[in-house]
Design a protein around this motif. Structure first.
Motif, short mmCIF file in Angstrom:
data_model
loop_
_atom_site.label_atom_id
_atom_site.label_comp_id
_atom_site.label_asym_id
_atom_site.label_seq_id
_atom_site.Cartn_x
_atom_site.Cartn_y
_atom_site.Cartn_z
N UNK A 220 0.84 -1.20 0.00
CA UNK A 220 0.00 0.00 0.00
C UNK A 220 0.87 1.25 0.00
N UNK A 221 0.49 2.23 -0.82
CA UNK A 221 1.24 3.48 -0.88
C UNK A 221 0.28 4.66 -0.95
N UNK A 222 0.46 5.61 -0.05
CA UNK A 222 -0.31 6.84 -0.06
C UNK A 222 0.07 7.63 -1.32
N UNK A 223 -0.92 8.04 -2.10
CA UNK A 223 -0.67 8.77 -3.34
C UNK A 223 0.10 10.07 -3.11
N UNK A 224 0.01 10.60 -1.88
CA UNK A 224 0.72 11.84 -1.57
C UNK A 224 2.24 11.64 -1.62
N UNK A 225 2.70 10.40 -1.56
CA UNK A 225 4.13 10.12 -1.60
C UNK A 225 4.67 9.98 -3.03
N UNK A 226 3.79 10.03 -4.02
CA UNK A 226 4.24 9.95 -5.42
C UNK A 226 4.75 11.32 -5.85
N UNK A 227 6.03 11.39 -6.19
CA UNK A 227 6.65 12.67 -6.54
C UNK A 227 6.16 13.16 -7.89
N UNK A 228 5.70 14.40 -7.93
CA UNK A 228 5.24 15.00 -9.19
C UNK A 228 6.34 15.78 -9.88
#
Length: 360
Positions: free
Chosen positions: A9-17
Motif C-alpha cells: 500500500x502506498x499513499x498517493x501523496x508520496x508519489x513525486x510530481x
C-alpha cells in the motif's frame, strides 16, 4: 511465482510530481549494511563508495516520444515505445478504438493546440496489448527534429500534467528534469530514473576518490510502465529493449571483478543489460541487440554487487527485480520504512542503494 507477493500500500501523496532541486538533495535509503537501514541524502553517496569501485551507468537519452494529434475530429495521445525501423514505431495510443489501418493522425505542437502542421503518421496495424504500429510521413532524417518540435517528454501516467496548450507544459521543465546529466545516445522513451539524482558535483567527487565509471546503453521502452496484469509471473510478457555494451566497457568490468572490486549498477536498466550479456561464470561480453530479460526472486546475479535505484510501483517487474537482488522480506521492510519516513516514490522520487545478496 504469485504476483500479489509483490504488492504493498502506498499513499498517493508520496508519489513525486516533480524532482527536488538540486538533484542530489534527494533522500538516499542506505541498505548496504546487513540488517540495518540508514537514512541519508544522495550527496552522501561518495562517502559510501571507495577507490576502485566501478559505477555502471546507462547513458541512453530520452526522446520527446509523446505526441498529441487528431484523426478526423477524434483527439489521440500517442506514446512511442519501440522502433521497427527509422520511421515505423510501435506505440500506445489513448482513444485508439476507432483507429483503422491507413488512418492518418495529424500532430499539433505543444504551444498552439489548434494549429496543425504537415507532421503526421499513418496507422499500419493494431495488435492488442502491443498497441498500434504507425509510420511517420516524413523523411527518416527529419524525424528527430520533428519530435523535438512536436513531442513532449513521455512521463509515466502517475505524473499528471495539463494538456499541452498555450505552452503550459513548459513550466514544468520536464525536458531537462527527465534526463540524466550524462545522457548521450538518443532512443529511450522512458528515463533511467536512478541516474536522475546524479549532479556534476557528485560525479566530480566520485572521480576524486577513485571511483571508476563505465557507460552502457539500454534504450528504455514505455513498456516499463505497464503493470503486471497476470496472476503469476510466468505468464507476464516483457517488452524487448535495445542495448549496447562495448568491448571497452566489458574489459573494465571483467578486470574489476577479477581483482575483487565492487560493481555498482546505476538502475535496473543497467542490471538487466549486464545480466543479458554475462555468462554463467560472471564474465561479460560485448552486446548489441534486444533483451527482454525478466528477473524475479530465485535468480542468481552474475555481475553486480550493489544497485542504486529509485522506489518502484507495487507488483511491477522492477520491484520484483530489486526483491531478487536484496531479498523480498528485506525490501518490504525497507519500503515500509521509506513510507513511514515520507520518502518520495517513483520516477521523480528519492533513491536507495542496495546490496546484492543473491549472486552466483
Amino acid at each position: 511465482m504469485r504476483v500479489d507477493l509483490f504488492d504493498f500500500e502506498l499513499d498517493k501523496e508520496l508519489i513525486a510530481k516533480n524532482p527536488v532541486s538540486p538533484r542530489d538533495l534527494s533522500k538516499l535509503l542506505d541498505l548496504t549494511e546487513e540488517d540495518k537501514i540508514n537514512d541519508r541524502h544522495f550527496y552522501d553517496l561518495p562517502n559510501l563508495l571507495k577507490k576502485g569501485d566501478v559505477l555502471v551507468f546507462n547513458n541512453t537519452k530520452v526522446i520527446p516520444a509523446r505526441l498529441y494529434g487528431k484523426r478526423d475530429k477524434a483527439e489521440v495521445e500517442v506514446t512511442l515505445y519501440h522502433p521497427e525501423n527509422g520511421l515505423t514505431w510501435w506505440s500506445f495510443i489513448k482513444n485508439s478504438k476507432r483507429l483503422r489501418p491507413n488512418d492518418i493522425i495529424v500532430f499539433y505542437t505543444s504551444d498552439i493546440s489548434s494549429q496543425f502542421s504537415e507532421f503526421s503518421a499513418k496507422v499500419i496495424e493494431k495488435r492488442g496489448e502491443d498497441g498500434v504500429l504507425i509510420e511517420f510521413q516524413c523523411k527518416a532524417e527529419e524525424l528527430s527534429k520533428k519530435l523535438e518540435i512536436y513531442g513532449l517528454m513521455p512521463l509515466p501516467p502517475y505524473i499528471k500534467r495539463e494538456k499541452p496548450v498555450s505552452g503550459i507544459w513548459n513550466k514544468y521543465n520536464d525536458k531537462e528534469n527527465y534526463q540524466t546529466v550524462y545522457a548521450k545516445h538518443e532512443g529511450a522513451v522512458a528515463a533511467p530514473t536512478a541516474g536522475l539524482h546524479f549532479t556534476d558535483d557528485v560525479l566530480e567527487k566520485l572521480e576524486e576518490i577513485g571511483v571508476e565509471k563505465v557507460f552502457l546503453t539500454l534504450h528504455v521502452g514505455a513498456g516499463t510502465f505497464l503493470p503486471v496484469k497476470t496472476d503469476d509471473t510466468k505468464d507476464h510478457k516483457m517488452h524487448a529493449e535495445y542495448g549496447i555494451i562495448t568491448q571497452e566497457a566489458c574489459d573494465i568490468i571483467n578486470k574489476a571483478k577479477k581483482e575483487g572490486r565492487r560493481i555498482i549498477a546505476v538502475g535496473t536498466t543497467s542490471v538487466r543489460l549486464l545480466e543479458s550479456a554475462a555468462d554463467d561464470n560472471g564474465i561479460i561480453y560485448p552486446f548489441n541487440g534486444e533483451t527482454a530479460i525478466f528477473i524475479t526472486p530465485g535468480y542468481k546475479f552474475k555481475i553486480i554487487d550493489y544497485i542504486i535505484t529509485n522506489f518502484h510501483l507495487p507488483k511491477s517487474t522492477l520491484f520484483m527485480l530489486i526483491c531478487a537482488i536484496a531479498g523480498t522480506e528485506r525490501m518490504k521492510e525497507a519500503y515500509a520504512h521509506a513510507i513511514k519516513e515520507k520518502y518520495r516514490f517513483y520516477s521523480y522520487g528519492d533513491s536507495s542503494i542496495l546490496k546484492c545478496v543473491n549472486k552466483i
